[in-house]
Design a protein around this motif. Structure first.
Motif, PDB file in Angstrom:
ATOM      1  N   ASP A  96       0.828  -1.213   0.000  1.00  0.00           N
ATOM      2  CA  ASP A  96       0.000   0.000   0.000  1.00  0.00           C
ATOM      3  C   ASP A  96       0.860   1.259   0.000  1.00  0.00           C
ATOM      4  O   ASP A  96       0.564   2.232  -0.702  1.00  0.00           O
ATOM      5  CB  ASP A  96      -0.934   0.023   1.213  1.00  0.00           C
ATOM      6  CG  ASP A  96      -2.114  -0.914   1.088  1.00  0.00           C
ATOM      7  OD1 ASP A  96      -2.418  -1.375  -0.036  1.00  0.00           O
ATOM      8  OD2 ASP A  96      -2.745  -1.191   2.129  1.00  0.00           O
TER       9      ASP A  96
ATOM     10  N   SER B 146       2.239   1.762  -3.452  1.00  0.00           N
ATOM     11  CA  SER B 146       1.139   2.114  -4.356  1.00  0.00           C
ATOM     12  C   SER B 146       0.748   3.575  -4.148  1.00  0.00           C
ATOM     13  O   SER B 146       0.560   4.322  -5.107  1.00  0.00           O
ATOM     14  CB  SER B 146      -0.053   1.193  -4.101  1.00  0.00           C
ATOM     15  OG  SER B 146      -1.114   1.524  -4.952  1.00  0.00           O
ATOM     16  N   ASP B 147       0.671   3.980  -2.873  1.00  0.00           N
ATOM     17  CA  ASP B 147       0.327   5.370  -2.555  1.00  0.00           C
ATOM     18  C   ASP B 147       1.382   6.356  -3.055  1.00  0.00           C
ATOM     19  O   ASP B 147       1.071   7.522  -3.307  1.00  0.00           O
ATOM     20  CB  ASP B 147       0.149   5.539  -1.043  1.00  0.00           C
ATOM     21  CG  ASP B 147      -1.089   4.842  -0.501  1.00  0.00           C
ATOM     22  OD1 ASP B 147      -1.946   4.417  -1.311  1.00  0.00           O
ATOM     23  OD2 ASP B 147      -1.186   4.692   0.735  1.00  0.00           O
TER      24      ASP B 147
ATOM     25  N   TRP C  69      -2.018  -4.977  -7.722  1.00  0.00           N
ATOM     26  CA  TRP C  69      -2.318  -4.440  -6.393  1.00  0.00           C
ATOM     27  C   TRP C  69      -3.135  -3.164  -6.525  1.00  0.00           C
ATOM     28  O   TRP C  69      -2.705  -2.212  -7.116  1.00  0.00           O
ATOM     29  CB  TRP C  69      -1.020  -4.171  -5.626  1.00  0.00           C
ATOM     30  CG  TRP C  69      -1.276  -3.883  -4.194  1.00  0.00           C
ATOM     31  CD1 TRP C  69      -1.204  -2.675  -3.571  1.00  0.00           C
ATOM     32  CD2 TRP C  69      -1.665  -4.831  -3.206  1.00  0.00           C
ATOM     33  NE1 TRP C  69      -1.513  -2.806  -2.250  1.00  0.00           N
ATOM     34  CE2 TRP C  69      -1.812  -4.127  -1.990  1.00  0.00           C
ATOM     35  CE3 TRP C  69      -1.909  -6.200  -3.228  1.00  0.00           C
ATOM     36  CZ2 TRP C  69      -2.183  -4.752  -0.816  1.00  0.00           C
ATOM     37  CZ3 TRP C  69      -2.277  -6.821  -2.047  1.00  0.00           C
ATOM     38  CH2 TRP C  69      -2.417  -6.101  -0.863  1.00  0.00           C
ATOM     39  N   ARG C  70      -4.277  -3.183  -5.973  1.00  0.00           N
ATOM     40  CA  ARG C  70      -5.219  -2.067  -5.862  1.00  0.00           C
ATOM     41  C   ARG C  70      -5.217  -1.207  -7.094  1.00  0.00           C
ATOM     42  O   ARG C  70      -4.875  -0.188  -7.333  1.00  0.00           O
ATOM     43  CB  ARG C  70      -4.953  -1.258  -4.616  1.00  0.00           C
ATOM     44  CG  ARG C  70      -4.956  -2.180  -3.376  1.00  0.00           C
ATOM     45  CD  ARG C  70      -5.309  -1.456  -2.136  1.00  0.00           C
ATOM     46  NE  ARG C  70      -4.968  -2.045  -0.903  1.00  0.00           N
ATOM     47  CZ  ARG C  70      -5.292  -3.251  -0.460  1.00  0.00           C
ATOM     48  NH1 ARG C  70      -5.938  -4.072  -1.181  1.00  0.00           N
ATOM     49  NH2 ARG C  70      -4.951  -3.653   0.744  1.00  0.00           N
TER      50      ARG C  70
END
Length: 177
Positions: A138, A141-142, A176-177
């Protein structure tokens, strides 16, 4: 974000066992010569093209694998604690032998990664493994990364792609997301 999960290459526990290391001491194990060759061959995998960043578990076998995978590229490497191996003893004080770690692992497998109230072992659950690795994913990704690779351990990889056997330097790609 695309993530290439890569299992570390073949470790050699001989040196650390000869020094009477156990528990976390085994995590200082380097790769076998065959393990180095496996990682060097994996470095030619086309999936590494376009990787923005290589993340690695802090364990020596994973770091040495990441070194071999990126030796002839410009891919930067970042060590991430959250990609470490499964913990057979969350207290860090109860396990004294490799046999006890094996017993904790057998209990982990028998209970499908879940804790049981009657277990003598306080091992890391599958949900805990997934949560710590997901927090790492995360964060990247952020930050806007599009394609990362992560050298980690089979138990971590299985939390995102259920596969009983994962070979040394095997790639598993996830979105991923």
């Amino acid at each position: 974000m695309q993530i290439d999960l890569i299992r570390h290459s073949e470790p050699d526990y001989g040196q650390v066992r000869a020094a009477d290391y156990f528990g976390f001491g085994l995590d200082f194990s380097q790769l076998t010569p065959r393990g180095v060759a496996i990682a060097q061959a994996a470095a030619r995998d086309p999936r590494l093209q376009g990787v923005d960043l290589m993340l690695s578990s802090p364990y020596t076998r994973a770091l040495q694998t990441a070194l071999e995978l990126t030796r002839h590229t410009a891919i930067p490497v970042q060590v991430e604690l959250g990609l470490h191996e499964w913990r057979p003893d969350m207290t860090g004080t109860r396990l004294r032998t490799a046999a006890q770690a094996d017993e904790a692992h057998a209990a982990f497998l028998a209970h499908h990664g879940r804790a049981t109230p009657d277990s003598p072992w306080d091992y890391e659950t599958a949900a805990q493994v997934r949560a710590r690795a997901a927090a790492v994913f995360d964060r990247y990704s952020d930050q806007g990364f599009h394609h990362i690779a992560c050298v980690t351990h089979g138990v971590v990889m299985r939390q995102f792609h259920p596969q009983a056997k994962i070979g040394y330097c095997e790639f598993i790609t996830i979105d991923w997301r």
